[in-house]
Enzyme design. Structure first.
Site, PDB file in Angstrom:
ATOM      1  N   LYS A  98       3.704  -5.977  -2.958  1.00  0.00           N
ATOM      2  CA  LYS A  98       4.461  -4.742  -2.749  1.00  0.00           C
ATOM      3  C   LYS A  98       5.857  -4.858  -3.368  1.00  0.00           C
ATOM      4  CE  LYS A  98       3.750  -4.311   1.747  1.00  0.00           C
ATOM      5  NZ  LYS A  98       2.692  -5.312   1.973  1.00  0.00           N
TER       6      LYS A  98
ATOM      7  N   TYR B  94      10.850  -5.950   1.513  1.00  0.00           N
ATOM      8  CA  TYR B  94      10.780  -7.254   0.839  1.00  0.00           C
ATOM      9  C   TYR B  94      12.113  -7.584   0.181  1.00  0.00           C
ATOM     10  CZ  TYR B  94       5.637  -7.649   1.149  1.00  0.00           C
ATOM     11  OH  TYR B  94       4.346  -7.786   1.583  1.00  0.00           O
TER      12      TYR B  94
END
Length: 354
Positions: free
Chosen positions: A113, A145
């Site tokens: 991702k 992230y």
């Protein structure tokens, strides 16, 4: 000097494989989770909530890790909430470990991702070309992230430890009750199809069915994490981590069906997500579990249909480059069909599937 690991997320797919690997290699291992696994030989379980600094401080009062492996997250309703919560988890932990000054390396596990975007914008907008490479810039979207990485980078600048970021593709490995577990989900689904005669229908997109893709074995990822944490050339680097083979799901689906002794259904005319296919399967699984004496009668604790649907429903090809690790000396390889078969064998031995 003895290496001492703090594995954060020890009950998950990654943490389970990693803590076993490190313990077998002679590390001292503490495994942290809200409900830590207590059956991993050589691993000291620690129950703590990363969002509770006071409780975290009490739980880790006597823990002085040389290496921290962070492999957990908490799913929230929006990406803004994901950023707030998951960045705080990393920050709270590294603020605590800063006090002892014992940490030499912090490894953070994120995933693809990083390149595809968060679930809210999954596979949409302008995406980097495949194969994904570590030097591709961040997407211009909010992504937890990135927030987790930034917490690690800031703590490393403050405390002087080395870091590594690991970006696996979909992970195949053993864990029960995990929020993102395609292997166990597909094992439960195939078992239901075999027991009931339902068609074993691929739940994803035509792009995933026909296009090239790859995956990551949790055991290979565990070896990669240990390698990066103990290899000077890997210090302060981000790495993709995949098995090393590529495949098309129309081939893999036949392989999975064959292991369970069933025939794969033809590719459907329209997408058939697992959440829809398994909507009525809870009572069916409970009956299968009772008939075969299985360890877990609650399908909801085994199958994460939403996550499998997200992975298999992507509208783009997902192939990952491993050249960076190869050039630095990490040469491990794992055939993905064998990853699935090894997991299915383990699930059957532990009476998770019939």
């Amino acid at each position: 000097m003895t290496r001492s690991a703090l594995v954060v997320g020890v009950s998950g797919v990654i943490g389970n494989a990693l803590s076993r690997r490190l313990a077998q290699q002679g590390w001292r291992v503490d495994g942290l989770a809200r409900r830590p696994s207590r059956d991993i030989e050589g691993v000291n379980p620690i129950a703590a909530d990363l969002l509770d600094p006071a409780g975290l401080r009490a739980a880790l009062d006597n823990v002085r890790p040389t290496h921290v492996f962070f492999a957990t997250w908490m799913r929230q309703l929006t990406e803004a909430e994901n950023i707030e919560v998951n960045a705080a988890m990393v920050r709270n932990l590294l603020n605590f470990t800063s006090r002892s000054g014992s940490v030499r390396h912090v490894a953070l596990v994120t995933g693809l991702k990083h390149y595809l975007g968060p679930f809210e914008a999954y596979g949409k907008g302008v995406l980097p070309e495949t194969p994904f490479r570590e030097d591709q810039p961040r997407l211009n979207v909010e992504n937890f992230y990135y927030a987790q990485e930034d917490e690690v980078f800031a703590a490393a600048a403050r405390d002087g430890f080395g870091w590594s970021v690991h970006r696996p593709h979909t992970i195949i490995g053993f864990a029960v009750g995990n929020a993102m577990n395609m292997g166990v989900t597909l094992a439960a689904y195939a078992s239901i199809c075999r027991e009931t005669g339902r068609p074993f229908t691929f739940p994803g997109s035509a792009m995933q069915w026909n296009g090239l893709t790859d995956m990551t074995d949790a055991r290979l990822l565990a070896r990669h994490l240990e390698w990066a944490a103990t290899t000077e050339a890997a210090r302060n680097q981000a790495f993709n981590v995949v098995n090393g083979d590529i495949f098309r799901w129309k081939w893999m689906w036949r392989r999975l069906a064959g292991w369970f002794g069933i025939e794969p259904a033809a590719f459907p005319d329209q997408t058939s997500p697992l959440e829809r296919q398994l909507a009525d399967a809870g009572p069916i699984w409970a009956e299968i579990a009772a008939r075969h004496g299985l360890a877990e009668p609650d399908l909801g604790k085994l199958a994460s249909a939403w996550h499998t649907d997200a992975d298999l429903g992507r509208p783009i090809e997902c192939v990952t480059d491993m050249s960076k690790s190869r050039k630095l000396g990490y040469l491990d390889y794992q055939a993905t069909d064998d990853s699935f078969f090894d997991l299915f064998t383990q699930l059957r031995a532990k009476r998770i599937i019939p």
